[in-house]
Design an enzyme around this catalytic site. Structure first.
Site, short mmCIF file in Angstrom:
data_model
loop_
_atom_site.label_atom_id
_atom_site.label_comp_id
_atom_site.label_asym_id
_atom_site.label_seq_id
_atom_site.Cartn_x
_atom_site.Cartn_y
_atom_site.Cartn_z
N HIS A 240 32.65 7.60 21.35
CA HIS A 240 34.00 8.17 21.29
C HIS A 240 34.77 7.80 22.55
O HIS A 240 34.25 7.80 23.66
CB HIS A 240 33.97 9.68 21.02
CG HIS A 240 33.60 10.58 22.15
ND1 HIS A 240 34.52 11.05 23.06
CD2 HIS A 240 32.42 11.15 22.49
CE1 HIS A 240 33.94 11.87 23.91
NE2 HIS A 240 32.65 11.95 23.60
N GLU A 284 37.00 12.76 18.76
CA GLU A 284 35.64 13.33 18.72
C GLU A 284 35.65 14.74 19.28
O GLU A 284 34.97 15.63 18.77
CB GLU A 284 34.67 12.44 19.51
CG GLU A 284 33.21 12.85 19.40
CD GLU A 284 32.73 13.83 20.46
OE1 GLU A 284 31.58 14.27 20.40
OE2 GLU A 284 33.54 14.19 21.36
N GLU A 285 36.44 14.93 20.36
CA GLU A 285 36.48 16.24 21.00
C GLU A 285 37.16 17.29 20.13
O GLU A 285 37.17 18.47 20.48
CB GLU A 285 37.19 16.13 22.36
CG GLU A 285 36.54 15.18 23.35
CD GLU A 285 35.22 15.70 23.91
OE1 GLU A 285 34.71 16.74 23.42
OE2 GLU A 285 34.69 15.08 24.85
#
Length: 498
Positions: A240, A284-285
């Site tokens: 990511h 992704e976070e």
């Protein structure tokens, strides 16, 4: 690789101090990766998608009565990602908690856990799920809100022992998976149990205040595919690219992004037998949104062409371990084995580290990072990868294997502004980092030995499978794929890299 980390730091410095998806720093990071890989000869595409952007820009957490206490953000409590905005002041009401060892918990997982006494008050719930059921933090808070609660506190479960299971006792960082309408925070088992005990004998009044943003934004994945190789036998490699909104994300995940970028650039001239596809995932976070979107939008015929997926998330933690995803579940802990072929991927990494005389740690195959959508039920693509640790504390047994500082997090700046090339200047514990520098060579918040060793492991695995995937067994039909939930969040409950 270090030049890529310098570039990521520079991009963050010019864009509000971060490289988060939905913000300019991510777009410039994606531009950087796309330009270098395109110049190297890869076919580069930018895959757009939308996602729910969540950020808390300020918070406070206080006990008003009977013992006035002000808690410290990211030390005593953490705002759960996608928390609601606003201030909740009210009496704390425990919801189906269990403080008796082994502390099995399904607190807040069912609407029936909540009585009328929670209306207009703050629900305090315990981490945990019933056997065989996924009960994320988001579900607990949604249930509390539906029952009439005005705020929510989730405390760690306290199962196992503090020595063997520190991640189930300390403060944890988590996500709700999507916006909720009430402010919500996490606390350690010790803090939560103390509040529950006090609330069971007298009224405890708390105040949770969160300034939060929650809105739909747009971002992209960056995909770079080799010119050469069999298009029906694709080796996929990913990391990511995004950071949290308050940090440059130099270890998380500048290291993984830089590692696969450098491998891609060096492999560009080689005519491999199999096609190699590199991916830098966005958001992704925000719960693996980019990788989940990618897999969900691949036709089955295209999924079938992916022989395996390799994932690299945080490969240079300053107080590192050498974690290898446990594809065969040899540790017999946590989640089951990955799809068939995952064990063979793990074998390649294990052989590499053995050749260097390095010990490894079995990293549980939870689906907590971008490999999650690949191994999920109905997909079943074999996967593997590396991880050097996040917020869990290093043990004395770890120190015996890899050196470092016992009792300190693998990454003391995990999800903090000090995950940068100037950690002390950005708020890191200066004494701890002096101690780490006596043990290791650090480049900002990155352990250069861990990064260089893992980069060599990446190159070995990618090159191995780019020329030969014969050790990977034929894919099972999707209906027979792994049934464990994966990819919906950082782990089944919503904890970040738990």
């Amino acid at each position: 690789m270090l030049r890529h980390l310098v570039a990521f730091q520079g991009i963050a410095a010019l864009n509000g101090g971060n490289r988060a998806s939905g913000l300019p720093g991510y777009d410039r990071s994606a531009d950087y990766v796309a330009a270098l890989t395109r110049h190297a000869g890869y076919k580069v595409t930018r895959q757009p998608f939308s996602f729910t952007y969540c950020e808390d820009t300020g918070s406070s957490f206080r006990q008003l009565t009977p013992t006035p206490t002000t808690y410290v953000d990211q030390t005593d409590y953490d705002v759960l990602d996608c928390s609601g905005d606003g201030t909740a002041t009210g009496q704390v009401v425990p919801v189906d908690v269990n403080l008796t060892p082994p502390r099995a918990s399904s607190s807040g997982c069912e609407a029936s856990d909540f009585g009328p006494d929670v209306v207009g008050k703050i629900a305090i719930m315990q981490r945990g799920s019933p056997p065989g059921v996924t009960c994320g933090f988001g579900l607990k808070v949604q249930n509390a809100q539906a029952a009439g609660a005005i705020g929510a506190i989730i405390f760690n479960q306290g199962n196992g022992t503090p020595e063997a299971n520190p991640d189930r006792y300390g403060l944890f960082l988590g996500t709700l998976g999507g916006p909720v309408g009430i402010p919500a925070v996490s606390v350690s088992y010790e803090t939560g149990a103390a509040l529950v005990t006090a609330a069971q004998s007298s009224a405890v009044t708390m105040e949770i205040s969160v300034d939060a943003i929650s809105e739909t934004r747009n971002t992209t994945n960056v995909i770079a595919e080799s010119k050469w190789g069999d298009p029906n036998e694709v080796v996929m490699v990913g990391a990511h690219l995004d950071s949290e909104p308050d940090t440059a994300g130099i270890n998380d995940n500048g290291t993984g992004s830089a590692g696969i970028l450098e491998v891609a650039l060096r492999m560009a001239k080689f005519k491999t037998k199999n096609k190699v596809r590199f991916a830098w995932w966005g958001a992704e976070e925000s719960n693996l949104v980019g990788s989940t979107f990618y897999v969900a939008n691949l036709p089955q015929a295209e999924r079938d062409k992916i022989a395996l997926y390799l994932n690299f998330d945080m490969i240079g933690s300053p107080n590192y371990t050498f974690g290898v995803y446990d594809g065969d579940d040899s540790a017999a802990e946590g989640s089951p084995a990955g799809p068939p072929g995952s064990a063979q991927i793990e074998d390649v990494f294990e052989a590499f580290f053995a050749s260097r005389g390095e010990a490894t740690d079995a990293s549980d195959f939870t689906g907590r990072s971008d490999y999650g959508p690949f191994i999920a039920a109905g997909v079943g693509i074999p996967a593997g990868g590396l991880f050097t640790g996040a917020e869990v504390q290093k043990t004395a047994a770890d120190v015996a294997l890899w050196g470092g500082v016992a009792g300190a997090q693998y990454d003391p700046c995990y999800h903090d502004p000090c995950d940068s090339l100037t950690p002390e200047r950005d708020g890191a514990d200066a004494a701890l980092y002096r101690q780490l520098r006596r043990e290791y060579r650090l480049f900002g918040n990155v352990n250069t030995y861990a990064l260089e060793t893992n980069a060599d492991a990446i190159a070995t695995a990618v090159a191995t499978f780019a020329y030969d995937t014969s050790t990977i067994p034929p894919r099972t039909p999707p209906a027979a794929a792994r049934t464990a939930a994966a990819g919906a969040a950082q782990d089944a409950e919503g904890a970040w890299l738990d």
